[in-house]
Design a protein around this motif. Structure first.
Motif, PDB file in Angstrom:
ATOM      1  N   ALA A   1       0.804  -1.229   0.000  1.00 40.55           N
ATOM      2  CA  ALA A   1       0.000   0.000   0.000  1.00 40.55           C
ATOM      3  C   ALA A   1       0.829   1.268   0.000  1.00 40.55           C
ATOM      4  CB  ALA A   1      -0.931   0.002   1.217  1.00 40.55           C
ATOM      5  N   THR A   2       2.062   1.206   0.490  1.00 39.82           N
ATOM      6  CA  THR A   2       2.853   2.435   0.654  1.00 39.82           C
ATOM      7  C   THR A   2       3.747   2.733  -0.542  1.00 39.82           C
ATOM      8  OG1 THR A   2       4.599   1.213   1.800  1.00 39.82           O
ATOM      9  CG2 THR A   2       2.858   2.175   3.156  1.00 39.82           C
ATOM     10  N   ASN A   3       3.731   1.894  -1.562  1.00 38.60           N
ATOM     11  CA  ASN A   3       4.569   2.147  -2.741  1.00 38.60           C
ATOM     12  C   ASN A   3       4.288   3.526  -3.330  1.00 38.60           C
ATOM     13  OD1 ASN A   3       5.744  -0.332  -2.526  1.00 38.60           O
ATOM     14  ND2 ASN A   3       4.958  -1.160  -4.447  1.00 38.60           N
ATOM     15  N   HIS A   4       5.342   4.276  -3.629  1.00 42.70           N
ATOM     16  CA  HIS A   4       5.272   5.571  -4.322  1.00 42.70           C
ATOM     17  C   HIS A   4       4.708   6.707  -3.460  1.00 42.70           C
ATOM     18  CE1 HIS A   4       6.177   3.208  -7.828  1.00 42.70           C
ATOM     19  NE2 HIS A   4       5.034   2.562  -7.758  1.00 42.70           N
ATOM     20  N   LEU A   5       4.395   6.457  -2.193  1.00 41.04           N
ATOM     21  CA  LEU A   5       3.828   7.522  -1.363  1.00 41.04           C
ATOM     22  C   LEU A   5       4.945   8.387  -0.776  1.00 41.04           C
ATOM     23  CD1 LEU A   5       0.993   5.745   0.679  1.00 41.04           C
ATOM     24  CD2 LEU A   5       0.863   6.833  -1.561  1.00 41.04           C
ATOM     25  N   ASP A   6       4.771   9.723  -0.862  1.00 41.15           N
ATOM     26  CA  ASP A   6       5.701  10.596  -0.156  1.00 41.15           C
ATOM     27  C   ASP A   6       5.318  10.602   1.317  1.00 41.15           C
ATOM     28  OD1 ASP A   6       3.531  12.361   0.193  1.00 41.15           O
ATOM     29  OD2 ASP A   6       4.086  13.567  -1.555  1.00 41.15           O
ATOM     30  N   LEU A   7       6.099  11.293   2.133  1.00 34.31           N
ATOM     31  CA  LEU A   7       5.904  11.233   3.578  1.00 34.31           C
ATOM     32  C   LEU A   7       4.521  11.740   3.987  1.00 34.31           C
ATOM     33  CD1 LEU A   7       7.519  10.263   5.982  1.00 34.31           C
ATOM     34  CD2 LEU A   7       8.333  12.605   6.322  1.00 34.31           C
ATOM     35  N   ALA A   8       4.068  12.828   3.348  1.00 34.86           N
ATOM     36  CA  ALA A   8       2.764  13.394   3.708  1.00 34.86           C
ATOM     37  C   ALA A   8       1.632  12.412   3.409  1.00 34.86           C
ATOM     38  CB  ALA A   8       2.536  14.708   2.953  1.00 34.86           C
ATOM     39  N   LYS A   9       1.690  11.776   2.232  1.00 36.02           N
ATOM     40  CA  LYS A   9       0.636  10.817   1.873  1.00 36.02           C
ATOM     41  C   LYS A   9       0.730   9.561   2.730  1.00 36.02           C
ATOM     42  CE  LYS A   9      -0.091  12.276  -2.922  1.00 36.02           C
ATOM     43  NZ  LYS A   9       1.024  13.256  -2.994  1.00 36.02           N
ATOM     44  N   LEU A  10       1.950   9.212   3.128  1.00 37.36           N
ATOM     45  CA  LEU A  10       2.124   8.050   3.994  1.00 37.36           C
ATOM     46  C   LEU A  10       1.444   8.276   5.337  1.00 37.36           C
ATOM     47  CD1 LEU A  10       3.467   5.276   4.319  1.00 37.36           C
ATOM     48  CD2 LEU A  10       5.523   6.448   5.099  1.00 37.36           C
ATOM     49  N   PHE A  11       1.648   9.456   5.916  1.00 36.27           N
ATOM     50  CA  PHE A  11       0.986   9.772   7.190  1.00 36.27           C
ATOM     51  C   PHE A  11      -0.525   9.852   7.006  1.00 36.27           C
ATOM     52  CE2 PHE A  11       5.134  11.857   8.680  1.00 36.27           C
ATOM     53  CZ  PHE A  11       5.483  10.719   9.402  1.00 36.27           C
ATOM     54  N   GLN A  12      -0.959  10.365   5.859  1.00 37.36           N
ATOM     55  CA  GLN A  12      -2.392  10.438   5.565  1.00 37.36           C
ATOM     56  C   GLN A  12      -2.995   9.034   5.500  1.00 37.36           C
ATOM     57  OE1 GLN A  12      -3.212  12.321   1.830  1.00 37.36           O
ATOM     58  NE2 GLN A  12      -5.425  12.157   2.032  1.00 37.36           N
TER      59      GLN A  12
ATOM     60  N   GLU B   1      -1.751   6.325   6.926  1.00 35.84           N
ATOM     61  CA  GLU B   1      -1.720   5.783   8.287  1.00 35.84           C
ATOM     62  C   GLU B   1      -2.945   6.226   9.080  1.00 35.84           C
ATOM     63  OE1 GLU B   1       1.752   6.605  10.559  1.00 35.84           O
ATOM     64  OE2 GLU B   1       3.101   5.531   9.196  1.00 35.84           O
ATOM     65  N   SER B   2      -3.250   7.520   9.029  1.00 30.29           N
ATOM     66  CA  SER B   2      -4.394   8.048   9.771  1.00 30.29           C
ATOM     67  C   SER B   2      -5.697   7.423   9.295  1.00 30.29           C
ATOM     68  CB  SER B   2      -4.469   9.576   9.620  1.00 30.29           C
ATOM     69  OG  SER B   2      -3.331  10.186  10.170  1.00 30.29           O
ATOM     70  N   TRP B   3      -5.801   7.228   7.979  1.00 33.60           N
ATOM     71  CA  TRP B   3      -7.016   6.644   7.417  1.00 33.60           C
ATOM     72  C   TRP B   3      -7.190   5.194   7.872  1.00 33.60           C
ATOM     73  CZ3 TRP B   3      -7.741   2.846   3.452  1.00 33.60           C
ATOM     74  CH2 TRP B   3      -9.053   2.745   3.008  1.00 33.60           C
TER      75      TRP B   3
ATOM     76  N   GLN C   1     -11.060   0.814  11.484  1.00 33.73           N
ATOM     77  CA  GLN C   1     -11.006   0.283  12.844  1.00 33.73           C
ATOM     78  C   GLN C   1     -11.808  -0.997  13.015  1.00 33.73           C
ATOM     79  OE1 GLN C   1      -9.917   1.104  16.104  1.00 33.73           O
ATOM     80  NE2 GLN C   1      -8.422   2.588  15.369  1.00 33.73           N
ATOM     81  N   GLN C   2     -12.968  -1.085  12.363  1.00 32.32           N
ATOM     82  CA  GLN C   2     -13.916  -2.141  12.688  1.00 32.32           C
ATOM     83  C   GLN C   2     -13.930  -3.306  11.701  1.00 32.32           C
ATOM     84  OE1 GLN C   2     -15.383  -1.950  15.631  1.00 32.32           O
ATOM     85  NE2 GLN C   2     -14.378   0.036  15.894  1.00 32.32           N
ATOM     86  N   ILE C   3     -13.201  -3.227  10.597  1.00 31.64           N
ATOM     87  CA  ILE C   3     -13.260  -4.299   9.607  1.00 31.64           C
ATOM     88  C   ILE C   3     -11.922  -5.030   9.533  1.00 31.64           C
ATOM     89  CG2 ILE C   3     -14.956  -2.986   8.269  1.00 31.64           C
ATOM     90  CD1 ILE C   3     -12.770  -2.550   6.141  1.00 31.64           C
ATOM     91  N   PRO C   4     -11.918  -6.272   9.059  1.00 34.66           N
ATOM     92  CA  PRO C   4     -10.647  -6.983   8.893  1.00 34.66           C
ATOM     93  C   PRO C   4      -9.816  -6.340   7.783  1.00 34.66           C
ATOM     94  CG  PRO C   4     -12.526  -8.499   8.822  1.00 34.66           C
ATOM     95  CD  PRO C   4     -13.073  -7.121   8.717  1.00 34.66           C
ATOM     96  N   VAL C   5      -8.523  -6.200   8.031  1.00 33.24           N
ATOM     97  CA  VAL C   5      -7.608  -5.610   7.061  1.00 33.24           C
ATOM     98  C   VAL C   5      -6.344  -6.470   7.013  1.00 33.24           C
ATOM     99  CG1 VAL C   5      -6.318  -3.555   6.383  1.00 33.24           C
ATOM    100  CG2 VAL C   5      -8.464  -3.304   7.636  1.00 33.24           C
ATOM    101  N   VAL C   6      -5.857  -6.753   5.809  1.00 32.54           N
ATOM    102  CA  VAL C   6      -4.572  -7.440   5.653  1.00 32.54           C
ATOM    103  C   VAL C   6      -3.683  -6.550   4.795  1.00 32.54           C
ATOM    104  CG1 VAL C   6      -3.372  -9.524   4.901  1.00 32.54           C
ATOM    105  CG2 VAL C   6      -5.717  -9.687   5.771  1.00 32.54           C
ATOM    106  N   ILE C   7      -2.492  -6.227   5.307  1.00 25.91           N
ATOM    107  CA  ILE C   7      -1.584  -5.296   4.646  1.00 25.91           C
ATOM    108  C   ILE C   7      -0.261  -5.991   4.363  1.00 25.91           C
ATOM    109  CG2 ILE C   7      -0.374  -3.098   4.835  1.00 25.91           C
ATOM    110  CD1 ILE C   7      -2.481  -2.248   6.931  1.00 25.91           C
ATOM    111  N   ALA C   8       0.049  -6.196   3.088  1.00 25.44           N
ATOM    112  CA  ALA C   8       1.369  -6.691   2.708  1.00 25.44           C
ATOM    113  C   ALA C   8       2.266  -5.481   2.481  1.00 25.44           C
ATOM    114  CB  ALA C   8       1.280  -7.528   1.434  1.00 25.44           C
ATOM    115  N   SER C   9       3.391  -5.421   3.198  1.00 28.68           N
ATOM    116  CA  SER C   9       4.245  -4.239   3.085  1.00 28.68           C
ATOM    117  C   SER C   9       5.655  -4.564   3.555  1.00 28.68           C
ATOM    118  CB  SER C   9       3.671  -3.090   3.913  1.00 28.68           C
ATOM    119  OG  SER C   9       4.510  -1.942   3.840  1.00 28.68           O
TER     120      SER C   9
END
Length: 205
Positions: free
Chosen positions: A134-145, A147-149, A155-163
């Motif tokens: 998910a973090t490919n090509h993201l600059d620092l600002a978009k990365l933090f954005q 993360e916050s999202w 919060q309430q749904i299952p999530v799987v993140i390959a990174s």
């Protein structure tokens, strides 16, 4: 790629999926999404579960669409006319500048193309979300954005993140699956703590 893998992913579980290149991360995500079948074993999904799968690459069919239209077309055709407002809501959620919304996807930077793929999945209102690098090509600002999202909207749904981004996994996950050809390990811990636990297991072995 892997054998003897057995785990349950439930509501609120945000799983970091960790393996080396070619270690099976994308293949496992495709199996979870129903786009591929495992060579053996079974995957059980809740009845009616809608899974959103954010792949690594932008499909060629989207490149000449505007960003807005690329998001809108992810809405099922039978709902698209009456529900097109959902595209605006999702673009607002990702703080998308007005000037970018009418720009062709091929003219967007890699970071915005990545967010476009995530927004396309999110507009379908999935019950579970799979994110491949998910973090490919993201600059620092978009990365933090992002993360916050993940920390808020997901919060309430299952999530799987390959990174491969360890800091992102530490910030966004509460479980970690280390994929290995024979002995994969699943911990109810974010990446750094799970990595320490795995090191203890390996040392004991």
């Amino acid at each position: 790629l892997v054998t003897d893998l057995n785990l349950v992913i439930g509501d609120g579980d945000r799983v970091g999926l960790v393996a080396g290149n070619g270690g099976g991360k994308t293949t496992l995500l495709r199996c979870l999404a129903g786009q591929a079948e495992p060579g053996s074993g079974e995957i059980h999904r809740s009845r009616g579960l809608r899974i959103g799968f954010v792949e690594q690459d932008v499909p060629a069919s989207l490149l000449d669409l505007t960003l807005y239209e690329a998001i809108r077309r992810a809405i099922p055709p039978e709902e698209r006319e009456e529900q097109s407002w959902r595209a605006d809501v999702v673009l607002d959620e990702f703080e998308t500048p007005a000037a970018l919304r009418d720009r062709p996807v091929r003219q967007l930077c890699g970071g915005w193309q990545r967010l476009a793929l995530i927004a396309r999945c999110w507009v379908t209102q999935p019950d579970a979300l799979l994110l491949d690098e998910a973090t490919n090509h993201l600059d620092l600002a978009k990365l933090f954005q992002l993360e916050s999202w993940v920390q808020g909207a997901l919060q309430q749904i299952p999530v799987v993140i390959a990174s491969h981004d360890r800091d992102f996994l530490d910030a966004c996950t509460n479980r970690t699956l280390f994929l290995r050809p024979e002995a994969s390990h699943y911990f109810a811990l974010p990446y750094s703590k799970a990595r320490a636990a795995l090191a203890e297991i390996d040392a004991a072995a």
